[in-house]
Design an enzyme around this catalytic site. Structure first.
Site, PDB file in Angstrom:
ATOM      1  N   HIS A  89       0.820  -1.204   0.000  1.00 38.57           N
ATOM      2  CA  HIS A  89       0.000   0.000   0.000  1.00 38.57           C
ATOM      3  C   HIS A  89       0.857   1.257   0.000  1.00 38.57           C
ATOM      4  CE1 HIS A  89      -3.668  -2.210   0.487  1.00 38.57           C
ATOM      5  NE2 HIS A  89      -3.363  -2.657   1.687  1.00 38.57           N
ATOM      6  N   HIS A 114       5.355   7.447   6.666  1.00 35.24           N
ATOM      7  CA  HIS A 114       5.127   6.767   5.400  1.00 35.24           C
ATOM      8  C   HIS A 114       4.706   7.795   4.363  1.00 35.24           C
ATOM      9  CE1 HIS A 114       1.135   6.818   7.350  1.00 35.24           C
ATOM     10  NE2 HIS A 114       0.722   7.069   6.120  1.00 35.24           N
ATOM     11  N   HIS A 116       2.517   9.016   0.633  1.00 31.97           N
ATOM     12  CA  HIS A 116       1.423   8.895  -0.322  1.00 31.97           C
ATOM     13  C   HIS A 116       1.769   9.707  -1.561  1.00 31.97           C
ATOM     14  CE1 HIS A 116      -1.495   7.052   2.492  1.00 31.97           C
ATOM     15  NE2 HIS A 116      -0.819   7.738   3.404  1.00 31.97           N
ATOM     16  N   HIS A 133       3.499  11.276   6.039  1.00 35.45           N
ATOM     17  CA  HIS A 133       2.709  11.280   7.265  1.00 35.45           C
ATOM     18  C   HIS A 133       3.558  10.747   8.415  1.00 35.45           C
ATOM     19  CE1 HIS A 133      -1.369  11.025   4.915  1.00 35.45           C
ATOM     20  NE2 HIS A 133      -0.826  12.226   4.888  1.00 35.45           N
ATOM     21  N   THR A 200      -6.563   7.672   7.031  1.00 37.92           N
ATOM     22  CA  THR A 200      -6.927   7.833   5.608  1.00 37.92           C
ATOM     23  C   THR A 200      -7.059   6.492   4.890  1.00 37.92           C
ATOM     24  OG1 THR A 200      -4.638   8.053   4.846  1.00 37.92           O
ATOM     25  CG2 THR A 200      -5.771  10.066   5.525  1.00 37.92           C
ATOM     26  N   THR A 201      -7.001   5.413   5.624  1.00 39.25           N
ATOM     27  CA  THR A 201      -7.259   4.076   5.080  1.00 39.25           C
ATOM     28  C   THR A 201      -8.165   3.329   6.053  1.00 39.25           C
ATOM     29  OG1 THR A 201      -5.357   3.085   6.206  1.00 39.25           O
ATOM     30  CG2 THR A 201      -4.986   3.948   3.985  1.00 39.25           C
TER      31      THR A 201
END
Length: 250
Positions: A89, A114, A116, A133, A200-201
């Site tokens: 992911h 991590h 995005h 993040h 956000t997941t």
């Protein structure tokens, strides 16, 4: 955020400590597109229903912020050993204990950071090639995330020590041989936006304190493309409605 049992809070921290703020176990499996994409997350598992029903969801478009008396960021980061994970992911750097921020009078320990691509949050409608993040948790399991935007430009030296060691296959982990200094990844100008949001997941749990840095960092076109080759897909959730929330800016 409502009070949780110790077990529930432990599970929430474990969830936040996965790439993209995801659950450790991909059960059921979710994705960023297709029948398991964001618009379907709430239907994949009863625990994911807040992805659709929640009123304080992240990410958001940061517009019409109210100028407020936000306290300066109280960062207490130090170089630490770390490992980098490719979980399919996102790419996540797990940080050893000892670094924290002080927020609302409480310490929040840095657990991981991590990435995005492209950015999840927007600033005045602008999307960025990359968003980092930095996930923190307090002693009760409450979460705080510092978000940093990255634009294309000069190569980022702080990330340059991490990028070559990112595993190319999902599910792999690599131990970084040199300590990582997370403070070097954040911008020197530390004005920020603050709002109440969510993971956000899945499971999209709410009650997360979001601090989005106003000033972007840079990274080179090659650093962007190298990360995209590894992740192989965009991994940003679309922006969510504000639903009357107030965004405060320092």
């Amino acid at each position: 955020m409502k009070k949780h049992s110790i077990l529930t809070m432990s599970c929430l921290i474990a969830a936040a400590c996965q790439a993209g703020l995801a659950l450790a176990a991909d059960k059921p499996h979710w994705r960023y597109s297709g029948p398991h994409g964001p618009e379907h997350w709430s239907t994949l598992d009863p625990e994911f229903k807040v992805c659709a029903t929640g009123k304080n969801q992240s990410p958001i478009n940061l517009t019409a912020a109210v100028e407020g008396e936000l306290a300066p960021l109280a960062l207490h980061y130090r170089p630490a050993g770390a490992s980098v994970v490719n979980d399919g992911h996102s790419v996540q750097v797990n940080y050893q204990p000892g670094s924290y921020i002080t927020l609302d009078g409480e310490p929040f320990e840095l657990k991981q950071f991590h990435f995005h691509t492209p950015s999840e949050n927007l600033i005045q409608g602008e999307s960025f090639p990359l968003e980092g993040h930095f996930v923190h948790a307090d002693k009760n399991g409450s979460l705080a995330v510092i978000a940093v935007m990255f634009k294309e430009g000069k190569a980022n030296q702080a990330l340059a020590s991490i990028w070559p060691h990112i595993p190319t296959k999902a599910g792999e982990t690599a131990t970084l041989q040199q300590p990582v200094d997370a403070s070097q990844i954040l911008p020197q100008a530390q004005d920020y936006y603050r709002f109440s949001g969510s993971l956000t997941t899945p499971p999209c749990s709410e009650g997360v304190r979001w601090l989005v840095m106003k000033s972007p960092q840079t990274l080179s076109e090659k650093q962007i493309s190298d990360l995209m080759k590894i992740i192989k897909h965009s991994n940003n959730r679309p922006v969510q409605p504000l639903n009357g929330r107030v965004v405060v800016a320092s």
